[in-house]
Design an enzyme around this catalytic site. Sequence first.
Site, PDB file in Angstrom:
ATOM      1  N   GLU A  76       0.607  -1.055   0.024  1.00 47.64           N
ATOM      2  CA  GLU A  76      -0.013  -0.114   0.395  1.00 47.64           C
ATOM      3  C   GLU A  76       1.082   0.945   0.044  1.00 47.64           C
ATOM      4  O   GLU A  76       0.360   2.076  -0.441  1.00 47.64           O
ATOM      5  CB  GLU A  76      -0.555  -0.180   1.289  1.00 47.64           C
ATOM      6  CG  GLU A  76      -2.008   1.163   1.114  1.00 47.64           C
ATOM      7  CD  GLU A  76      -2.774   1.604   0.692  1.00 47.64           C
ATOM      8  OE1 GLU A  76      -3.135   2.494   0.544  1.00 47.64           O
ATOM      9  OE2 GLU A  76      -2.913   0.218   0.227  1.00 47.64           O
ATOM     10  N   ASP A  77       1.927   1.631   0.579  1.00 52.35           N
ATOM     11  CA  ASP A  77       2.615   2.081   1.143  1.00 52.35           C
ATOM     12  C   ASP A  77       4.309   2.639   0.712  1.00 52.35           C
ATOM     13  O   ASP A  77       4.209   3.375   0.522  1.00 52.35           O
ATOM     14  CB  ASP A  77       2.907   2.775   2.750  1.00 52.35           C
ATOM     15  CG  ASP A  77       1.457   2.910   2.962  1.00 52.35           C
ATOM     16  OD1 ASP A  77      -0.009   3.075   2.653  1.00 52.35           O
ATOM     17  OD2 ASP A  77       1.460   2.246   4.272  1.00 52.35           O
TER      18      ASP A  77
END
Length: 737
Positions: A76-77
């Site tokens: 996600e990051d």
Amino acid sequence: MMRQYELVDRVRRYNPDTDEALLDRAYVYAMRAHGTQLRASGDPYFSHPLEVAAILTDLELDDATIVAALLHDTIEDTGATKVEIERLFGRQIADLVEGLTKIKKLDLVSKQAKQAENLRKLLLAIADDVRVLLVKLADRLHNMRTLKYVPQEKRDRVAQETLDIYAPLAARMGMQDMREELEDLSFRQLSPEAYGSITARMAELRARNGPLVEEIERELQQELTLRGIKAVVKGREKRPYSIWGKMERKAIGFEQLSDLYGFRVILESVEDCYRALGVVHTKWPIVPGRFKDYISTPKPNDYRSLHTTVIGPKRQRVELQIRTQDMDDIAEFGIAAHALYKDESGAQPIILSNESRAYAWLRKTIENLSQGLSPEEFLEHTKLELFHDQVFCFTPKGRLIALPRRATPIDFAYAVHTDVGNTAVGCKINGSIAPLVSELKNGDEVEIITSKAQTPPGAWESIAVTGKARAAVRRATRAAVRAQYAGLGRKIAERAFARAGKVFSEEAIARGMPRLARTSLDDVFSAVGRGEIKTDDLIRAVDPDWSAPRADERGGHRAPNGDGWFELKKGQNLKFKIPDGAEETHGAAIPIRGPRGDLPVRFAPNGGAVPGDRIVGILTPGEGITVYPIQSRDLQKFEETPERWLDVRWDVDELSDGRFPAQLLVTAVNEPGSLAQVATAIAERNGNIEGIEMRSRSPDFTEMRIDLGVFDLRHLNGIMADLRSRAVVSSVERLNG
């Protein structure tokens, strides 16, 4: 921040065969992937997944879960991909990380419909592998511990989400310590004044009582040792959120709480648990009604323990939980306490979650997704299942049914099977006939009496406690209403085709369904019955070349009604004429059997209608037929919409006991006993007063507007005649619009 070797040491404490190289690779990969990213607190972002992994080591989880915790934010990051993680760490870990990535995208604190849909996705994501939930709970716990660094406007939303969703999920998975910490952290954020007040009061109590907990621990320990029972006694104060919840639930003040201390007695065997219980009950007086045996009947989340409350040392009310070490592990860690076993080589722990009753509950909840619940209904059902305590009842054959507190036989019936609930007409509790609205108690044996002719009343929805029962009642009610509208729509369609000189054919209508934007005949007829599809549009869908006659070609709207006709023309007031020798049209009119018949029927709001009245039906979009007596002045409201007028007729058995609405205006002498005489006259004629309004017209007379339930016009006329014969009654008038 925890060092690489420290994490490995934490895992090695409970798993000497841990794959140290795997943990090292995951540590280095996650640290490099997050690089210079910072958290809101200013700490390196990597400190967060590292703390999540540390929390999971306290739960003694397997290597794959610890690695997934380290990597859970990478997709996600950072620039990491599932393909890369699968290449480096294997398919199992990649699937776990992907599941956690999907959950992270959910916004569970948004509007209810979206929140409900996201809860669906959350549960679906954890359905295949419960470790996804365990990592997510640890992730949420660390986020709540560092909530003070989050912007103020977001804190309440995150705390409310934790209290609504994650704390109850932790409880359902049996992870009581994690649940309690999540609740307390949320409580401190959402109600800081209440939290501060309770902690201050507990500090005062602690200062006043001194080392009370230690003294009670010591006395309990000595008493058990004297009886030859080897035990470990642990005492503690109850948590602020638990105390506040009890104060709210019982509507009492802090001073009225008497069991602020809880003690766990940990023993070596189940036999020792019952021996210890005997010792405690022999030594100290028991508080009646506070004993529960969750060893013989475990909770659905696998929790097992003996609970009792006694007036113990120092005359303090002491709450005791008596259990073995294994039971205590499950009480503390829940599903994580027995989620592991060794493969054949003995080298690698593997999740064995399908042996857990808690995980079985989760799978059962997922099954509800296939029952077509709307997102809101699914959210309601799941929250109900999460929050309620349990009662345990039995079928006549001994099958155990766990239900929420305050459950009724209706809930029990639906827990057995949806078909049993839908056909339930009565029940026996412990062999005696009882109402279906009775509140069930632990140990009740419940037998459900069914009838194939039964359909569940809509009122059951407000009586049922479980989400499953409520959803099933709603589905059955919707199906019944849909069938009513479809039946009405079919009759309307048949008549419309006859008036247009067309042959009514379901096959032809089916071919025209794409033009109506409907996918089934039932949808078409239901929409016609609701007034959502006009009959002219229906005919055009079958025959595109057909055109409806203009208003001036219709010569007014004529509709047969019993033995007469009424006529409505544009620009005129309502006029009725009943020509001599008018042909009978009963076969063409829609039969009206009452509000509980097979069509959606209502009666005129101002005065109703009863069998024997000449009647007309008005199609009200979304509500079905509203039946008016032909003399009702309210019919003038519909002069401009002749397409809504329907030919209707009574189809009521003379022996039917169904009642129909009528309204009377009674003027009575204003003296004591007048109302009693009016009510007596109605009761003696077997009329039912459903509502009454009174006002003084003058000092001598009172007007009573009475809503009645009567069988037919003859019954109504008899009541009116009896009322007129009473000396206190000045006049009686039937109201119609």
